[in-house]
Each structure stands twice: as C-alpha cells, then as structure tokens.
Design an enzyme around this catalytic site. Sequence first.
Site, mmCIF file in Angstrom:
data_model
loop_
_atom_site.group_PDB
_atom_site.id
_atom_site.type_symbol
_atom_site.label_atom_id
_atom_site.label_comp_id
_atom_site.label_asym_id
_atom_site.label_seq_id
_atom_site.Cartn_x
_atom_site.Cartn_y
_atom_site.Cartn_z
ATOM 1 N N TYR A 1 0.827 -1.205 0.000
ATOM 2 C CA TYR A 1 0.000 0.000 0.000
ATOM 3 C C TYR A 1 0.862 1.256 0.000
ATOM 4 O O TYR A 1 1.977 1.247 0.518
ATOM 5 C CB TYR A 1 -0.901 0.031 1.233
ATOM 6 N N LEU B 1 -18.273 -1.575 0.504
ATOM 7 C CA LEU B 1 -19.022 -0.627 -0.322
ATOM 8 C C LEU B 1 -18.727 -0.815 -1.804
ATOM 9 O O LEU B 1 -19.119 0.020 -2.626
ATOM 10 C CB LEU B 1 -18.703 0.814 0.086
ATOM 11 N N GLY C 1 -16.991 1.870 -3.454
ATOM 12 C CA GLY C 1 -17.830 3.069 -3.408
ATOM 13 C C GLY C 1 -19.058 2.999 -4.286
ATOM 14 O O GLY C 1 -19.927 3.879 -4.207
ATOM 15 N N LEU D 1 -21.615 1.082 -4.049
ATOM 16 C CA LEU D 1 -22.840 0.905 -3.277
ATOM 17 C C LEU D 1 -23.264 2.168 -2.532
ATOM 18 O O LEU D 1 -24.347 2.201 -1.950
ATOM 19 C CB LEU D 1 -22.675 -0.266 -2.307
ATOM 20 N N LYS E 1 -22.791 6.741 -5.726
ATOM 21 C CA LYS E 1 -22.186 7.942 -6.321
ATOM 22 C C LYS E 1 -21.804 7.780 -7.785
ATOM 23 O O LYS E 1 -21.558 8.777 -8.468
ATOM 24 C CB LYS E 1 -20.971 8.388 -5.508
#
Length: 345
Positions: free
Chosen positions: A53, A235, A238, A240, A243
């Site tokens: 990461y 999510l 994102g 879900l 957006k």
Amino acid sequence: MQYNQLGDSDLKVSEICLGTMTYGHQNTIEEAHQQLDYAVSQGVNFLDAAEMYPVPPRAETYGFTEAYIGEWLKQQQRDKLIVATKIAGPGRHMKWVRDGVNTIDRNNLKQAVDDSLKRLQTDYIDLYQIHWPDRYVPLFGNAIFDPNQERETVAIAEQLSVFADLIKAGKIRYVGLSNETPWGITTFSHISQQLGLPKVVSIQNAYNLLNRMFDWALAEASYRENIGLLAYSPLAFGFLSGKYLHGKPEKTRISLFAGFGQRYNKPNVNDAVAAYVEIAHKHNLTPAKLALAFVRSRWFVSSTIIGATTLEQLKENLESIDVVLDEEILAELDVVHTRYPNPAP
C-alpha cells in the site's frame, strides 16, 4: 462498538476495522493521522495495512501507508490496538518489491516482516496475512480457475513453518489469509493440525451486496475451521454509495486511476446498485449505511474493513454500527440478489 473473537486467537477485534490503503497517495500523513485518531475515539481497535500500500501500487509510494501508520503508532498505547498487515505474493509484476521475486518463502517472509516492523515502528504485528496465495488462483474479479496458469509454488507446510519461527521470535502473533479459496482454508488448517504449526485465524476477502460469493463454500470452510472473515470492499469500491450511478465524480478512485476496479465494470452492476439504493431510501437510510450494515449482519464476518478518503466519509461509515437491518429489509435485499446474483464477483 462491538468486539468479536477472531478465530482461535485471543484477539478481540472491533466490528469495524480501519482500512488504510489510501494513505500515501490519496491521503496525506496529516489526513491519515486525523482518520486514525477519529476511528480510535469511536472504539475502533483494529487497523489493516499491507506492505504494497497505497494503491494503486507504485514504486514511488511503496511502503508509505505503513510508514504513515508508524509515525502515529509510536505515540499510542500499543497494547490497546490490533495491527494487521500483509506480505505481497507472486504474480503481480511489482518489480520494486524485493526485485519482483515475491514467493512466500523463508527469505521473503523474514525480510517482509522486518521491513514492515521498521515502517510501522513497532516490535510486533498482531495479525500477519498473506495478501494473496503463493500458488495460482483466479484473483480480483477473475472468477474462473484455469489449470493452464499453474506455477511453481512454495509448499504450505514450508510457509507455516516460517510463520512458526516468526511467532517464536515475537515478531508476529497470528497468521491470516487473504483472497483465499475454500481449498486454501481447509488445506492450511489441516496441515497446521497435522504438523503442529500455527493455525490460520482469519481470511480477508471481498464481500458486499454485489459480491456474495463467500456465502457458499467459503462460508462452510470458514465455519468448520473457525476462521473469521475480515470483509474488504464492503461498499464495492464506493459503488454501493450510489455515487457512480450518474457518472464518475472527480477525485474518486474510478475517475483518478484508469482501469482500476474493473470487477465493477460488468453487466448488471448499475442495475443492482440502483435497486439497493432504492431500498435504502425507502427505509430512510443512506446507501452506504445500508451496505455496511448488511455486511456486519452476516454471521461469518468478524470485522468489516472500511476505507475513506475524507473524514466525513469515515464518520458516516462508522455511524453504520447503529443500523440493524430487520427481516423485512434483509428480505428485500435478497430479492435484488436473486434478480442480480453477484454481478461483481
């Protein structure tokens, strides 16, 4: 905040885990520390990172996430926190990680652990995970197993024997898997039992309303071997939150990074998302809270890993712990799932 026992370990992890893969790319060190402070103030005791990461992985930012956490962690009461990180496996063409030779063998494991400890500025890692298997398996949206892609692999007994030495040395406490299969769960468990080696206590796989693949064979393997799920992407990148229903907002991962999150660029994803968003609005919930509450409601989920690029998003995600879905809502979600089963596996 509720706390759950993680597999056969003595770790009691918060039902929400703070994911950190944006630290060092989308988030500055100041923003990262603000998120960490807020999450802990709300009862989160569990942090998840990885040596590769932030994402998307790049040579220029390799290790930044752990380093950002380390600058914060050295100022905390260490025994009050459960810190998890991961070793990168082979096959992802990351030449900057140990010269691209990333098999899960003794040399790589020892170096990866030592490097993570240095970046995290801690003496031990509570949960050390194999980010993806050493052997070939279909990953990150590829759902079909192809024997022609088989490659040489380090024996699972050898992998576990190194973990045993690292635990004995006090560098790690427990071992976890990630992006694993039912065969992987059971084989790791049985070999550890047969040879008296460390037992895996967790599996970190994607799980959300668009990807409920864990419900089947993985759930059985998890149950029978007592290995808890750490659900990532609750999510669905994102999606879900709703957006992306009407385009790609600026400064989101999908708009910033070309080709990122391709498992969500599939038929029925938008239709399924729209249906789930409609259910959320019907019950006066935000779509994000509905999606997170669903994941948290599953019996096999030990902790739900949330990630946010803004403090406002983090606050909304943490507020989802107050949402308990009743049978009516769960039934409505199942109707949509039957109509659009796993559009983003």
